[in-house]
Write an enzyme that holds these catalytic residues in place. Structure first.
Site, PDB file in Angstrom:
ATOM      1  N   CYS A 170      89.808  86.063  82.469  1.00 22.55           N
ATOM      2  CA  CYS A 170      88.495  85.450  82.281  1.00 22.55           C
ATOM      3  C   CYS A 170      88.595  84.511  81.093  1.00 22.55           C
ATOM      4  O   CYS A 170      89.395  84.747  80.195  1.00 22.55           O
ATOM      5  CB  CYS A 170      87.474  86.560  82.011  1.00 22.55           C
ATOM      6  SG  CYS A 170      85.865  85.988  81.453  1.00 22.55           S
TER       7      CYS A 170
ATOM      8  N   CYS B 246      85.821  83.608  79.163  1.00 23.10           N
ATOM      9  CA  CYS B 246      84.599  83.678  78.341  1.00 23.10           C
ATOM     10  C   CYS B 246      85.002  83.810  76.865  1.00 23.10           C
ATOM     11  O   CYS B 246      86.162  84.081  76.546  1.00 23.10           O
ATOM     12  CB  CYS B 246      83.713  84.844  78.800  1.00 23.10           C
ATOM     13  SG  CYS B 246      84.144  86.453  78.118  1.00 23.10           S
TER      14      CYS B 246
ATOM     15  N   ALA C 228      63.872  99.522  96.083  1.00 26.73           N
ATOM     16  CA  ALA C 228      64.640 100.676  96.580  1.00 26.73           C
ATOM     17  C   ALA C 228      65.928 100.285  97.302  1.00 26.73           C
ATOM     18  O   ALA C 228      66.326 100.923  98.270  1.00 26.73           O
ATOM     19  CB  ALA C 228      63.761 101.550  97.472  1.00 26.73           C
TER      20      ALA C 228
ATOM     21  N   ASP D 124      58.815  96.565  84.039  1.00 30.34           N
ATOM     22  CA  ASP D 124      58.701  97.485  85.179  1.00 30.34           C
ATOM     23  C   ASP D 124      57.717  98.597  84.780  1.00 30.34           C
ATOM     24  O   ASP D 124      57.339  98.726  83.600  1.00 30.34           O
ATOM     25  CB  ASP D 124      60.084  98.036  85.559  1.00 30.34           C
ATOM     26  CG  ASP D 124      60.131  98.496  87.019  1.00 30.34           C
ATOM     27  OD1 ASP D 124      59.064  98.633  87.650  1.00 30.34           O
ATOM     28  OD2 ASP D 124      61.246  98.746  87.524  1.00 30.34           O
TER      29      ASP D 124
ATOM     30  N   ASP E  16      54.706 101.142  92.376  1.00 32.11           N
ATOM     31  CA  ASP E  16      55.082 101.216  93.787  1.00 32.11           C
ATOM     32  C   ASP E  16      55.911 102.477  94.009  1.00 32.11           C
ATOM     33  O   ASP E  16      56.380 103.093  93.044  1.00 32.11           O
ATOM     34  CB  ASP E  16      55.899  99.979  94.178  1.00 32.11           C
ATOM     35  CG  ASP E  16      57.127  99.790  93.304  1.00 32.11           C
ATOM     36  OD1 ASP E  16      56.965  99.728  92.060  1.00 32.11           O
ATOM     37  OD2 ASP E  16      58.256  99.730  93.846  1.00 32.11           O
TER      38      ASP E  16
ATOM     39  N   CYS F 191      86.961  87.035  76.092  1.00 36.54           N
ATOM     40  CA  CYS F 191      88.310  87.175  76.656  1.00 36.54           C
ATOM     41  C   CYS F 191      89.299  86.166  76.098  1.00 36.54           C
ATOM     42  O   CYS F 191      90.502  86.387  76.169  1.00 36.54           O
ATOM     43  CB  CYS F 191      88.227  87.096  78.176  1.00 36.54           C
ATOM     44  SG  CYS F 191      87.238  88.447  78.855  1.00 36.54           S
TER      45      CYS F 191
HETATM   46  N1  GUN Z   1      63.897  99.210  90.023  1.00 37.64           N
HETATM   47  C1  GUN Z   1      64.827  99.357  90.997  1.00 37.64           C
HETATM   48  N2  GUN Z   1      64.240  99.556  92.195  1.00 37.64           N
HETATM   49  C2  GUN Z   1      62.908  99.533  91.991  1.00 37.64           C
HETATM   50  C3  GUN Z   1      61.771  99.672  92.870  1.00 37.64           C
HETATM   51  O1  GUN Z   1      61.883  99.858  94.078  1.00 37.64           O
HETATM   52  N3  GUN Z   1      60.530  99.582  92.260  1.00 37.64           N
HETATM   53  C4  GUN Z   1      60.375  99.367  90.920  1.00 37.64           C
HETATM   54  N4  GUN Z   1      59.143  99.256  90.425  1.00 37.64           N
HETATM   55  N5  GUN Z   1      61.435  99.233  90.092  1.00 37.64           N
HETATM   56  C5  GUN Z   1      62.678  99.320  90.627  1.00 37.64           C
HETATM   57 ZN    ZN Z   2      85.389  87.504  79.751  1.00 42.01          ZN
END
Ligand code: GUN
Ligand code: ZN
Length: 493
Positions: free
Chosen positions: A279, A281, A196, A93, A128, A284
């Site tokens: 669970c 896993c 978002a 990101d 963004d 657990c």
């Molecule tokens: N991580 C969570 N939401 C967003 C987003 O809208 N844009 C970016 N780039 N990372 C995110």
């Molecule tokens: Zn578990």
């Protein structure tokens, strides 16, 4: 055509696909979960994620790496895969999330994409603007324009064979989300995160989340792999996949563990409140809540994070099998019982039945009618549409009971589908398994099917022989249909 994404199988708008990530030299099967690795606080080593959990791809934040001196130096020298100790695909990101949290960041799309490229990221992200829900239309439009300019700028940056995300913004305005989807699909970028949505999920606004994703999907094309940015709770994966989301990232497994929270597909528990671990896993089955309480805080956090990640990956596998089996909507129906807000999400999903119908397979193994929401599944809508192409003639009996020679034609009627010629009775979805005790929605949908057939055939006379349908449903049947109650009017209500 986007050659790096191929859809193999589908159910509702959900699909099993293959995302080819050329720079990593791997093909990732979707739906896929990308565990979030915070390079500053590693709860579970990335190496374990591949070996123990089967993670094929993970996501980390290039902005955090770039702004942390020793991390930046190590990433530039040895590369991201070496820094994290992971040889699968790595998505990065850009710092947009930090932009949304803190109001500003110190980088640009060109610079951060170049950095992502230089440290060996396999899928990079431009800067963004994550416009929050419910902002003014002016703000949503103007920030979307900025996001779109940055996607266009991203197209011009030479990043070799690194794939690039094209986030879809537009706040809670469906028309903006749709336009943003169409614009993003028109770029030569590669992966399409719906952005978002974290504030919607934090506020349990799953119905609004559904509307936002459905709108973005209308703008995108089918060959666009779609990522739901920041969605990491396994409770909502089935719902999001049914809408057509292919990728998820989870920070939840680690963030919740830090807080002593234990994820399940039905929600979140405080592990302190658990007397038993529901669970199977590896965590657990090898420990008890008492033993967990006796561990030091760091060890406990790691055990909880491992459980959280196991549950999360197991749900992704369950969803893929449900797509294969054609019962994804039945899984969504079960998950919707976890929380009233999830039920709202499922009901919002069925509001988009027409959109889901476009990709829903014509035939599946079975249709289990499990709730009144089942009456609004895309199969019911498709059957109603199919009625327009059938041509009844003369005096036609539509009956829930036995057929009669006193009419030119004798058709069956079955809630929630409505009427159909007898010859179709062994075809999907008319083979659906229904409970004996039906709900109003089933009768009302059947009545809507009757109305549709009657209205399309003005020269045909219809008799509806029903087994005591409720007045609300009969009220939807056109007045010219003769009604025959097969149960008589015995109870006189
Ligand atoms: N991580 C969570 N939401 C967003 C987003 O809208 N844009 C970016 N780039 N990372 C995110
Ligand atoms: Zn578990």
């Amino acid at each position: 055509m986007r050659e790096h994404f191929e859809v193999r199988d589908g159910d509702a708008a959900g699909r099993i696909g293959e995302l080819t990530v050329p720079r990593a030299g791997v093909t990732v099967e979707t739906p896929a979960l990308l565990p979030v690795v915070n390079p500053n606080i590693v709860t579970i080593e990335p190496e374990r994620m591949a070996a123990e959990f089967g993670a094929e791809i993970l996501i980390t934040n290039s902005y955090i790496i770039k702004t942390t001196d020793d991390l930046e130096a190590r990433a530039r020298e040895r590369g991201l895969h070496d820094l994290l100790g992971f040889d699968g695909a790595i998505m990065t990101d850009s710092g947009s999330f930090q932009l949304a949290e803190y109001g500003e960041i110190d980088t640009t799309t060109e610079e951060i994409l170049q950095f992502q490229h230089d440290v060996g990221s396999d899928i990079g992200t431009p800067v963004d603007i994550p416009t929050p829900p419910d902002v003014s239309r002016e703000r949503a439009e103007s920030e979307l324009r900025t996001t779109q300019e940055r996607l266009e700028l991203a197209e011009t940056v030479d990043v070799g064979d690194m794939l690039v995300n094209a986030p879809v913004q537009g706040s809670t305005y469906p028309d903006l989300r749709e336009e943003a989807g169409a614009h993003a699909a028109g770029t030569d970028l590669d992966v399409f995160p719906v952005g978002a949505v974290v504030p919607l999920m934090n506020d349990y606004r799953y119905d609004d989340m559904v509307d936002v994703v459905a709108a973005a999907k209308r703008g995108l094309t089918r060959d666009c792999p779609v990522h739901l940015f920041g969605a990491g709770h396994p409770m909502m994966f089935a719902l999001a996949v049914a809408l057509g989301c292919d990728l998820f990232d989870s920070a939840a497994y680690a963030l919740y563990a830090r807080d002593g929270r234990y994820l399940t597909v039905d929600g979140t528990e405080h592990f302190e409140d658990l007397d038993y671990l529901p669970c199977s896993c590896p965590v657990c089955t090898s420990t008890t809540p008492g033993e967990l309480r006796e561990l030091g805080p760091e060890e406990r956090e790691e055990e909880l994070a491992a459980h959280n990640l196991h549950v999360t990956f197991a749900e992704i596998r369950r969803i893929k099998q449900a797509i294969r089996d054609g019962n994804l909507l039945e899984l969504v129906d079960r998950r919707a019982r976890a929380h009233p807000a999830m039920l709202d999400g499922y009901r919002a999903l069925t509001d988009h039945a027409s959109q889901l119908e476009e990709t829903d397979p014509a035939s599946k193994g079975s249709f289990f009618y499990l709730s009144n929401e089942s009456a609004h599944r895309p199969e019911v809508l498709r059957h109603h549409r199919r009625l327009d192409r059938l041509s009844p003639e003369g005096d036609v009996l539509l009956t829930e009971g036995s057929h009669s020679r006193d009419y030119d034609e004798s058709w069956s009627v079955v809630p929630p589908f409505g009427p159909f010629p007898k010859a179709l009775r062994n075809t999907y979805p008319l083979t659906a398994e229904l409970p004996e005790r039906l709900d109003r929605d089933a009768y009302e949908q059947a009545a809507r099917g009757v109305a549709r057939l009657v209205e399309a055939n003005p020269d045909v006379s219809f008799t509806l022989a029903h087994e005591d349908w409720p007045d609300g449903a009969l009220g939807l049947v056109p007045g010219r249909v003769e009604l025959l109650n097969l149960w008589g009017d015995a109870d006189g209500d």
